[in-house]
Design a protein around this motif. Structure first.
Motif, short mmCIF file in Angstrom:
data_model
loop_
_atom_site.label_atom_id
_atom_site.label_comp_id
_atom_site.label_asym_id
_atom_site.label_seq_id
_atom_site.Cartn_x
_atom_site.Cartn_y
_atom_site.Cartn_z
N THR A 24 -74.43 115.18 -58.63
CA THR A 24 -74.00 114.38 -59.78
C THR A 24 -72.98 113.39 -59.27
OG1 THR A 24 -74.32 116.25 -61.28
CG2 THR A 24 -72.94 114.44 -62.07
N ASN A 26 -70.46 110.56 -60.62
CA ASN A 26 -69.79 110.02 -61.80
C ASN A 26 -68.91 108.84 -61.42
OD1 ASN A 26 -70.63 112.09 -63.71
ND2 ASN A 26 -69.25 113.46 -62.61
N ASN A 33 -68.24 104.62 -68.51
CA ASN A 33 -68.50 105.76 -67.64
C ASN A 33 -69.99 105.82 -67.35
OD1 ASN A 33 -65.79 106.50 -67.86
ND2 ASN A 33 -66.18 107.82 -69.58
N THR A 34 -70.34 106.11 -66.11
CA THR A 34 -71.74 106.29 -65.76
C THR A 34 -71.91 107.58 -64.97
OG1 THR A 34 -71.56 105.02 -63.70
CG2 THR A 34 -72.21 103.80 -65.68
N THR A 35 -73.07 108.19 -65.12
CA THR A 35 -73.40 109.42 -64.40
C THR A 35 -74.86 109.33 -63.96
OG1 THR A 35 -71.84 110.75 -65.66
CG2 THR A 35 -73.63 111.93 -64.58
N LYS A 37 -77.72 111.88 -61.91
CA LYS A 37 -78.02 113.19 -61.32
C LYS A 37 -79.28 113.04 -60.51
CE LYS A 37 -75.76 115.91 -64.82
NZ LYS A 37 -75.63 117.24 -65.33
#
Length: 104
Positions: A24, A26, A33-35, A37
């Motif tokens: 992950t 981040n 905010n970005t994530t 996976k």
């Protein structure tokens, strides 16, 4: 142009976490905010910061996380980690930018 100036004025926090074989990544800031996976070498769907939908693949080469985004504007982001900092180099066509992050 305004978004670029705003982006350059922000000091985001980035973190890379590993859980089993899934990573992950981040990026946290006061703006957005970005994530993402991913599993190394496996293609995944991603929405970029500017709202594009792309197919991405991430791999490691030593201490470098190589992030390939395939879509209308193919982009490569190379994040090089050291004990004290992170250097992110993004290349899209003839455009290239480098961003430096310090460990806290």
């Amino acid at each position: 142009m305004v978004l670029r100036k705003l982006g350059n004025s922000i000091s985001p926090t980035v973190e890379l976490l590993k859980n089993g074989d899934e990573y992950t990544f981040n990026t946290l800031s006061t703006f957005k905010n970005t994530t993402i996976k991913f599993k190394l070498g496996e293609e995944f769907d991603e929405e970029t910061v500017d709202g594009r939908m792309v197919k991405s693949v991430c791999t490691f080469d030593g201490n470098k996380l190589i992030h390939e985004q395939k879509g209308e504007k193919p982009t490569t982001i190379v994040r090089e980690f050291s004990a004290t900092d992170l250097t992110a180099t993004m290349t899209a066509g003839n455009a290239k930018c480098v961003r430096y992050y310090k460990a806290v």
